[in-house]
Design an enzyme around this catalytic site. Structure first.
Site, PDB file in Angstrom:
ATOM      1  N   TRP A   1       6.024  33.168  10.630  1.00 41.86           N
ATOM      2  CA  TRP A   1       6.534  33.838  11.836  1.00 41.86           C
ATOM      3  C   TRP A   1       7.915  33.364  12.267  1.00 41.86           C
ATOM      4  O   TRP A   1       8.418  33.785  13.290  1.00 41.86           O
ATOM      5  CB  TRP A   1       5.523  33.692  12.977  1.00 41.86           C
ATOM      6  CG  TRP A   1       4.848  32.359  13.061  1.00 41.86           C
ATOM      7  CD1 TRP A   1       3.610  32.048  12.570  1.00 41.86           C
ATOM      8  CD2 TRP A   1       5.363  31.148  13.639  1.00 41.86           C
ATOM      9  NE1 TRP A   1       3.313  30.725  12.816  1.00 41.86           N
ATOM     10  CE2 TRP A   1       4.371  30.146  13.471  1.00 41.86           C
ATOM     11  CE3 TRP A   1       6.564  30.799  14.283  1.00 41.86           C
ATOM     12  CZ2 TRP A   1       4.531  28.835  13.912  1.00 41.86           C
ATOM     13  CZ3 TRP A   1       6.719  29.487  14.723  1.00 41.86           C
ATOM     14  CH2 TRP A   1       5.714  28.529  14.539  1.00 41.86           C
TER      15      TRP A   1
ATOM     16  N   ARG B   1      -2.725  41.602  18.432  1.00 42.96           N
ATOM     17  CA  ARG B   1      -3.847  40.843  19.001  1.00 42.96           C
ATOM     18  C   ARG B   1      -3.471  40.433  20.420  1.00 42.96           C
ATOM     19  O   ARG B   1      -2.336  40.639  20.836  1.00 42.96           O
ATOM     20  CB  ARG B   1      -4.174  39.609  18.136  1.00 42.96           C
ATOM     21  CG  ARG B   1      -3.026  38.612  18.073  1.00 42.96           C
ATOM     22  CD  ARG B   1      -3.416  37.353  17.285  1.00 42.96           C
ATOM     23  NE  ARG B   1      -2.248  36.503  17.101  1.00 42.96           N
ATOM     24  CZ  ARG B   1      -2.223  35.386  16.381  1.00 42.96           C
ATOM     25  NH1 ARG B   1      -3.305  34.990  15.752  1.00 42.96           N
ATOM     26  NH2 ARG B   1      -1.132  34.676  16.266  1.00 42.96           N
TER      27      ARG B   1
ATOM     28  N   GLU C   1      -5.053  23.277  14.567  1.00 46.70           N
ATOM     29  CA  GLU C   1      -4.336  24.104  13.594  1.00 46.70           C
ATOM     30  C   GLU C   1      -3.024  23.439  13.236  1.00 46.70           C
ATOM     31  O   GLU C   1      -2.311  22.942  14.110  1.00 46.70           O
ATOM     32  CB  GLU C   1      -3.972  25.471  14.186  1.00 46.70           C
ATOM     33  CG  GLU C   1      -5.095  26.436  14.362  1.00 46.70           C
ATOM     34  CD  GLU C   1      -4.556  27.791  14.854  1.00 46.70           C
ATOM     35  OE1 GLU C   1      -3.371  28.105  14.600  1.00 46.70           O
ATOM     36  OE2 GLU C   1      -5.321  28.513  15.503  1.00 46.70           O
TER      37      GLU C   1
ATOM     38  N   GLU D   1      -5.726  30.286  21.497  1.00 45.48           N
ATOM     39  CA  GLU D   1      -4.364  30.141  22.014  1.00 45.48           C
ATOM     40  C   GLU D   1      -4.074  31.059  23.210  1.00 45.48           C
ATOM     41  O   GLU D   1      -3.236  31.963  23.125  1.00 45.48           O
ATOM     42  CB  GLU D   1      -3.328  30.382  20.914  1.00 45.48           C
ATOM     43  CG  GLU D   1      -3.278  29.263  19.903  1.00 45.48           C
ATOM     44  CD  GLU D   1      -2.081  29.367  18.960  1.00 45.48           C
ATOM     45  OE1 GLU D   1      -1.438  30.425  18.907  1.00 45.48           O
ATOM     46  OE2 GLU D   1      -1.790  28.366  18.278  1.00 45.48           O
TER      47      GLU D   1
ATOM     48  N   GLU E   1      -0.178  37.949   8.399  1.00 45.02           N
ATOM     49  CA  GLU E   1      -0.041  36.542   8.034  1.00 45.02           C
ATOM     50  C   GLU E   1      -0.279  36.299   6.551  1.00 45.02           C
ATOM     51  O   GLU E   1      -0.640  35.192   6.154  1.00 45.02           O
ATOM     52  CB  GLU E   1      -0.982  35.703   8.913  1.00 45.02           C
ATOM     53  CG  GLU E   1      -0.564  35.817  10.372  1.00 45.02           C
ATOM     54  CD  GLU E   1      -1.350  34.946  11.341  1.00 45.02           C
ATOM     55  OE1 GLU E   1      -0.730  34.413  12.274  1.00 45.02           O
ATOM     56  OE2 GLU E   1      -2.574  34.828  11.164  1.00 45.02           O
ATOM     57  N   LYS E   2      -0.043  37.347   5.733  1.00 44.92           N
ATOM     58  CA  LYS E   2      -0.355  37.177   4.312  1.00 44.92           C
ATOM     59  C   LYS E   2       0.598  36.221   3.608  1.00 44.92           C
ATOM     60  O   LYS E   2       0.304  35.733   2.527  1.00 44.92           O
ATOM     61  CB  LYS E   2      -0.427  38.527   3.595  1.00 44.92           C
ATOM     62  CG  LYS E   2       0.806  39.391   3.670  1.00 44.92           C
ATOM     63  CD  LYS E   2       0.539  40.727   2.986  1.00 44.92           C
ATOM     64  CE  LYS E   2       1.684  41.698   3.171  1.00 44.92           C
ATOM     65  NZ  LYS E   2       1.855  42.092   4.601  1.00 44.92           N
ATOM     66  N   PHE E   3       1.758  35.940   4.220  1.00 45.04           N
ATOM     67  CA  PHE E   3       2.668  34.961   3.618  1.00 45.04           C
ATOM     68  C   PHE E   3       2.540  33.573   4.241  1.00 45.04           C
ATOM     69  O   PHE E   3       3.323  32.687   3.966  1.00 45.04           O
ATOM     70  CB  PHE E   3       4.122  35.443   3.699  1.00 45.04           C
ATOM     71  CG  PHE E   3       4.390  36.604   2.794  1.00 45.04           C
ATOM     72  CD1 PHE E   3       4.366  36.441   1.410  1.00 45.04           C
ATOM     73  CD2 PHE E   3       4.635  37.876   3.301  1.00 45.04           C
ATOM     74  CE1 PHE E   3       4.583  37.514   0.554  1.00 45.04           C
ATOM     75  CE2 PHE E   3       4.858  38.950   2.465  1.00 45.04           C
ATOM     76  CZ  PHE E   3       4.830  38.780   1.084  1.00 45.04           C
ATOM     77  N   HIS E   4       1.536  33.406   5.115  1.00 46.47           N
ATOM     78  CA  HIS E   4       1.303  32.092   5.719  1.00 46.47           C
ATOM     79  C   HIS E   4       0.585  31.207   4.707  1.00 46.47           C
ATOM     80  O   HIS E   4      -0.330  31.649   4.031  1.00 46.47           O
ATOM     81  CB  HIS E   4       0.436  32.267   6.969  1.00 46.47           C
ATOM     82  CG  HIS E   4       0.474  31.113   7.915  1.00 46.47           C
ATOM     83  ND1 HIS E   4      -0.119  29.901   7.635  1.00 46.47           N
ATOM     84  CD2 HIS E   4       1.038  30.978   9.142  1.00 46.47           C
ATOM     85  CE1 HIS E   4       0.080  29.074   8.663  1.00 46.47           C
ATOM     86  NE2 HIS E   4       0.783  29.705   9.585  1.00 46.47           N
TER      87      HIS E   4
HETATM   88  C1  GAL Z   1      -1.484  30.251  15.573  1.00 48.56           C
HETATM   89  C2  GAL Z   1      -2.706  31.125  15.755  1.00 48.56           C
HETATM   90  C3  GAL Z   1      -3.375  31.437  14.436  1.00 48.56           C
HETATM   91  C4  GAL Z   1      -2.346  31.855  13.433  1.00 48.56           C
HETATM   92  C5  GAL Z   1      -1.315  30.766  13.289  1.00 48.56           C
HETATM   93  C6  GAL Z   1      -0.251  31.048  12.258  1.00 48.56           C
HETATM   94  O1  GAL Z   1      -0.612  30.367  16.642  1.00 48.56           O
HETATM   95  O2  GAL Z   1      -3.638  30.511  16.601  1.00 48.56           O
HETATM   96  O3  GAL Z   1      -4.328  32.448  14.624  1.00 48.56           O
HETATM   97  O4  GAL Z   1      -1.740  33.033  13.870  1.00 48.56           O
HETATM   98  O5  GAL Z   1      -0.672  30.591  14.522  1.00 48.56           O
HETATM   99  O6  GAL Z   1       0.726  30.030  12.239  1.00 48.56           O
END
Ligand code: GAL
Ligand code: ZN
Length: 694
Positions: free
Chosen positions: A315, A112, A307, A151, A355-358
């Site tokens: 990550w 992205r 957020e 962001e 981000e499936k483990f977020h």
């Molecule tokens: C942010 C982002 C989100 C998502 C999130 C995951 O930096 O804006 O889209 O990726 O992190 O922690």
């Protein structure tokens, strides 16, 4: 009254990515949102490919249905302009919009934020999409807030392609006017770097050796401006097509790449994304600092935590979850520092993608999960706190933050590469935080007069106008506390002649003879005199007479009117002044010539005592954070947050005063003389206006 203020109470919700799910799932989503008390969801952040399947068609049907559905369930929408991830068809039609690194590598599609900030093709497409969304949804009753992009600067902060080079030259022309001016500003007499015309200038790509520092500094300024220009292009469309609906973009806390003072002038509402690491026991101190900045960006107006992760992120090398109660505590911390809502990334956990483990408000396991119970509980608690929305808090002192100086400080080829803004700022902030002192941040252009005390952990780059303002402030009775390696360079990053700290030499009453970096792994001893001050402890011990350790940095300084409060007691500077105070006009100017790191607290105690500043709530046990918001009618809201692993007793009575009797809004119970906080526990006490001291 704007649309957002029609959503009563505090805002609660998260990013919702419904395009990742079949529509049947949406029905369950909205039902569960109602159950959790969600009142605002961010929609469409990464929907570009869904909204515009190719260059010739739009597909808004699904978003129409979604917004109607959400509205029927009483949930408001923070609608994204969807421009953070351009679709494949656009990228293949305009491969030149992909960003290029300083080494000339073009970054590929497949993640992205793969666009060049100066690309005309990207910008036109982004503005077109924004206009299409604004025209279609401006009157939709679910729409409460516009969310521009996502962001800025998260992955791509700069681009070195030919379009960026051309844009940089345009920006340089605007800033410098003539190439002669640019040559002077960049000091191109050095190393034969002279330019005959703007056409000869390129971005600071990877070069054989050190690149011209002013070129690099102008590049940082340009890169922040180039992204801001994109943001402003979208903002202009929203203001034109959808007036009355507030606009935000989600900031990334204290991010070096973007000058948020400049950016926030273009926001209707400041919002922030915060991801403190649950594995870091001191994470809440940094979070407090970032939240204080977010509050300060619009002069104390409430902001929005856009957020945060309900539990683990995906990550970091190791992604530690939040133990029970930590997420609640950290959410309350944002409110304690002026936020009017807490949102998350994200509502429903993804099953595919990076981000499936977020973690998510609704985890993969569904409503049986611990995380879901936590989501429901936090929603219920925020409803109980609804009345705090709109109340404000103001710092007792201020900290100067200047992006220009930050960028210039961290350029290469300085006496030491260890002088980094955040490393200098954080220990000062931590010392103030530990003492229960709340601070606001100020831009260099602000008049600091309303604050009795102004901290400047570093001011490497200091233009004359700012120096004059600071000098006036001290002369008029203010107290300026200035850290090392300050007053060095002007806005072109040229050294102020005549000795450091340049234009601050007179108010500080000192001169720096030579910078004296301390080798890695070693420290230098500094002895703080036993100066008698008002902060002498009740048991008679004096705050002075303390042995401190300086790391990374010291300076050979000589006093020119200032008194010496601390001296070096080891190493080559033994006997020379380390910390000074100059009585100047009606105020005082303090100088710390070394990097004291975690030992800076006892030095900061001296100006705090002189200014008569005490903790918001004296006698706070360690690890307990206290702040107080005030409503317009004078009602106070005292937040007490226990960040430690032990139960704590908090005295709710200052010596010689009445107990602070109020009601803990979280439990509904009246408070007495002391309050017991469980490990990671919190209280939000409403104090009737009559109880509040002026
Ligand atoms: C942010 C982002 C989100 C998502 C999130 C995951 O930096 O804006 O889209 O990726 O992190 O922690
Ligand atoms: Zn580019």
């Amino acid at each position: 009254m704007d649309r957002l203020t029609r959503v009563p109470g505090l805002l609660y919700g998260g990013d919702w990515n419904p395009e990742q799910w079949p529509e049947q799932v949406w029905a369950e989503d909205v039902k569960l949102m109602a159950e959790a008390g969600v009142n605002l969801v961010t929609v469409g952040v990464f929907s570009w490919a869904r909204l515009q399947p190719d260059a010739y068609s739009w597909d808004f049907g699904w978003l129409d249905r979604l917004l109607d559905l959400v509205h029927r369930h009483g949930v408001a929408v923070d609608l994204a302009t969807a421009t953070a991830s351009p679709p494949a068809w656009l990228v293949r039609a305009h491969p030149e919009l992909l960003p290029v690194t300083a080494d000339g590598i073009r970054l590929e599609f497949g993640s992205r934020q793969h666009y060049c900030p100066s690309s005309p093709a990207y910008r036109e497409a982004a503005v077109r999409l924004t206009r299409a969304l604004a025209e279609r949804y401006r009157h939709h009753p679910a729409l409460a807030l516009w969310h521009i992009h996502n962001e800025y600067g998260d992955h791509v902060q700069e681009c070195f392609c030919p379009a960026s080079a051309a844009d940089f030259r345009r920006w340089l022309r605007e800033r410098h006017g003539t190439v002669d001016e640019l040559n002077r500003s960049w000091g191109t007499a050095f190393w034969s770097q002279h330019y005959n015309s703007f056409e000869q200038i390129e971005p600071p790509r990877t070069a054989p050796g050190p690149v011209n520092p002013t070129q690099l500094l102008d590049w940082r300024r340009f890169c922040s401006d180039a992204l801001l220009a994109l943001h402003r292009a979208e903002k202009a469309v929203l203001d034109e097509v959808s007036p009355g609906v507030p606009v935000t973009t989600n900031f990334m806390s204290m991010l070096k790449a973007l000058d948020y003072w400049e950016w926030s002038r273009h926001e209707d509402l400041v919002s922030d994304d915060a991801y403190p690491d649950p594995a870091d026991p001191r994470a809440h101190v940094n979070a407090a600092m970032n939240y204080d900045l977010m509050r300060s960006l619009k002069g104390g107006r409430p902001w929005l935590l856009m957020e945060q992760a309900p539990s683990a992120v995906s990550w970091r090398p190791v992604n530690v979850p939040k133990p029970p109660d930590l997420h609640r505590l950290w959410s309350l911390q944002a409110l304690a520092r002026g936020a009017d809502g807490v949102l998350h990334f994200q509502w429903r956990a993804s099953v595919a993608g990076a981000e499936k483990f977020h973690s998510a408000m609704l985890p993969h396991r569904g409503t049986a999960a611990r995380g879901w119970r936590q989501t429901v509980r936090l929603g219920a608690e925020l409803r109980r706190l609804g009345e705090i929305a709109g109340s404000r808090l103001r710092g007792q002192a201020a900290v100067l933050l200047d992006w220009d100086s930050w960028w210039a400080l961290e350029l290469d080829d300085h006496p030491s590469g260890r002088m980094r803004w955040l490393d200098l700022l954080r220990p000062w902030y931590a010392a103030l935080h530990a003492r229960g002192i709340t601070v606001d941040f100020l831009p260099p252009s602000a008049e600091p007069d309303g604050y009795p005390l102004l901290f400047a952990p570093n001011l490497y780059l200091l233009d004359t106008a700012t120096a004059e303002r600071l000098t006036r402030y001290v002369r008029g009775g203010g107290r300026l506390v200035c850290g090392p390696f300050s007053g060095i360079a002007d806005r072109h990053d040229h050294i102020h002649p005549g000795g450091h700290p340049g234009p601050l030499r007179e108010p500080l009453g000192i001169v720096v003879d030579e910078h004296w970096p301390i080798p890695d792994g070693t420290t230098t001893a500094v002895r703080l005199d036993g100066t008698k001050t008002e902060s002498t402890e009740p048991d008679g011990t004096e705050p002075g007479g303390t042995e401190l350790r300086a790391e990374h940095w010291s300076e050979w300084i000589e006093t020119e009117g200032a008194e010496t409060l601390a001296r070096y007691t080891s190493g080559p500077l033994t006997g020379l002044p380390a910390v000074t105070r100059h009585r100047y006009g009606a105020g005082s100017a303090w100088y710390l010539s070394c990097h004291l790191g975690a030992d800076v607290g006892p030095v900061l105690d001296l100006p705090l005592a002189e200014a008569g500043l005490n903790a918001e709530l004296p006698g706070l046990p360690p690890g307990v954070e206290a702040t107080r918001r005030h409503a317009a009618d004078g009602t106070g809201y005292l937040f007490l947050l226990n960040h430690g692993p032990e139960e704590r007793q908090v005295p709710l009575r200052t010596p010689g005063t009445d107990p602070l009797t109020g009601t803990d809004l979280l439990t509904g119970t009246p408070t007495g003389d002391t309050l017991t906080l469980a490990p990671l526990g919190a209280a939000v006490i409403r104090l009737p206006a009559a109880q509040e001291r002026a």
